[in-house]
Design an enzyme around this catalytic site. Structure first.
Site, short mmCIF file in Angstrom:
data_model
loop_
_atom_site.label_atom_id
_atom_site.label_comp_id
_atom_site.label_asym_id
_atom_site.label_seq_id
_atom_site.Cartn_x
_atom_site.Cartn_y
_atom_site.Cartn_z
N THR A 97 -5.18 2.54 -3.07
CA THR A 97 -3.85 3.12 -3.27
C THR A 97 -2.95 2.62 -2.16
O THR A 97 -3.25 2.78 -0.97
CB THR A 97 -3.92 4.66 -3.23
OG1 THR A 97 -4.73 5.12 -4.33
CG2 THR A 97 -2.53 5.27 -3.35
N GLU A 197 9.24 -8.92 2.81
CA GLU A 197 10.04 -8.87 4.03
C GLU A 197 11.18 -9.90 3.96
O GLU A 197 11.05 -10.96 3.34
CB GLU A 197 9.16 -9.18 5.25
CG GLU A 197 7.94 -8.29 5.37
CD GLU A 197 6.81 -8.66 4.41
OE1 GLU A 197 6.75 -9.82 3.95
OE2 GLU A 197 5.99 -7.77 4.09
N SER A 216 -0.64 -3.14 3.47
CA SER A 216 -1.83 -2.29 3.43
C SER A 216 -2.54 -2.33 4.78
O SER A 216 -2.00 -2.83 5.77
CB SER A 216 -2.79 -2.76 2.32
OG SER A 216 -3.34 -4.03 2.64
#
Length: 276
Positions: A97, A197, A216
């Site tokens: 997730t 980014e 992550s």
């Protein structure tokens, strides 16, 4: 009782109690009482599950308390119990997730806390990410030596103070280098995402000491340290970051780079895990 529409990890639930229930589910569904090592497979790393050893059981993540179906292509949505040739039990997590899904940090780190509750003492975190160093190329695996958490969030709740000085284990990185001495290393910057980014943000990341940019891993690594686990991190450089690469970024590019490198990097990861 969980209220209709609520999630097991929603407050006031204790996330560690939910992780213990999830670990009990895994033991029941796989028939393996305890796992020694856990591996989270990010984009491009999926074939490692088949190479680490003999698959004892494969379980849909949605059958385990607190887990959700992955939202991202490239994540398979299963938990697999694998026995290495040396007899170690590895919990392979193909259900991540991401923070940008907006479900809160508890759900982001639930897999890590579940792995710890299942007995794992080593947490291997992998991802696909953008490279800031212009000497790196798409398809290159890189060890994570440290991270910069740019999410402005933490999995730690309340007055919980955890030392992160040596978060990414030197011992485990040495094991990886014993498999491939040519592996480079760098500092991973976790941004919130899901947008890539900007070139200015990449320049900022480089200025503050970053080498890799992604969405992550850092929050998961913090949770693993809180749980007392040793952490090893790998990034697959799927593309050069914005402003480093002359080309626009796309998720399709990330998936394609992962597919092209999958066999080679998965074999590397499997050999490293076999030595842990």
């Amino acid at each position: 009782m969980t209220l209709e529409g609520a999630h097991p990890l929603d407050p006031p639930a204790d996330p560690f109690e939910v992780a213990a229930r999830a670990a009990a589910d895994i033991a029941r569904l796989t028939g393996v009482e305890r796992h020694d090592v856990a591996v989270t497979l990010g984009s491009g790393w999926g074939k490692a599950a088949e190479l680490i050893g003999e698959t004892i059981a494969s379980v849909p993540a949605t059958e385990v308390t607190g887990f959700s179906r992955p939202a991202l292509e490239g994540h398979v949505g299963t938990l697999r119990s694998v026995r290495t040739p040396a007899g170690a039990h590895v919990l392979v997590i193909g259900a991540r997730t991401h923070y940008y899904e907006g479900h809160g940090v508890r759900r982001v780190v639930h897999s890590v806390r579940t792995a710890a509750a299942a007995g794992a003492e080593v947490m291997v975190l992998t991802n696909g990410a953008g490279g800031i160093r212009d000497t790196w190329r798409a398809g290159q695996p890189v060890l994570i030596s440290d991270h910069i958490n740019l999410t402005a969030d933490s999995p730690l709740e309340g007055a919980t103070f955890v030392d992160l000085t040596d978060l990414y284990s030197r011992r485990l990185r040495d094991v990886a280098l014993s498999v491939d001495a040519s592996l480079d290393s760098g500092v991973y910057c976790q941004f919130r995402g899901p947008h890539y980014e900007t070139p200015a943000e990449v320049r900022m990341a480089r200025a503050i000491g970053g080498d890799i940019v992604g969405m992550s891993t850092a929050l998961e690594a913090i949770a693993a340290r809180e749980a007392g686990m040793e952490v090893l991190g790998f990034s697959l450089i799927t593309n050069l970051a914005a402003g480093i690469s002359p080309d626009p970024l796309s998720h399709a590019e990330v998936i394609e780079a992962g597919r092209a490198a999958e066999g080679r990097i998965s074999a590397l990861l499997a050999e490293v895990v076999g030595r842990l």
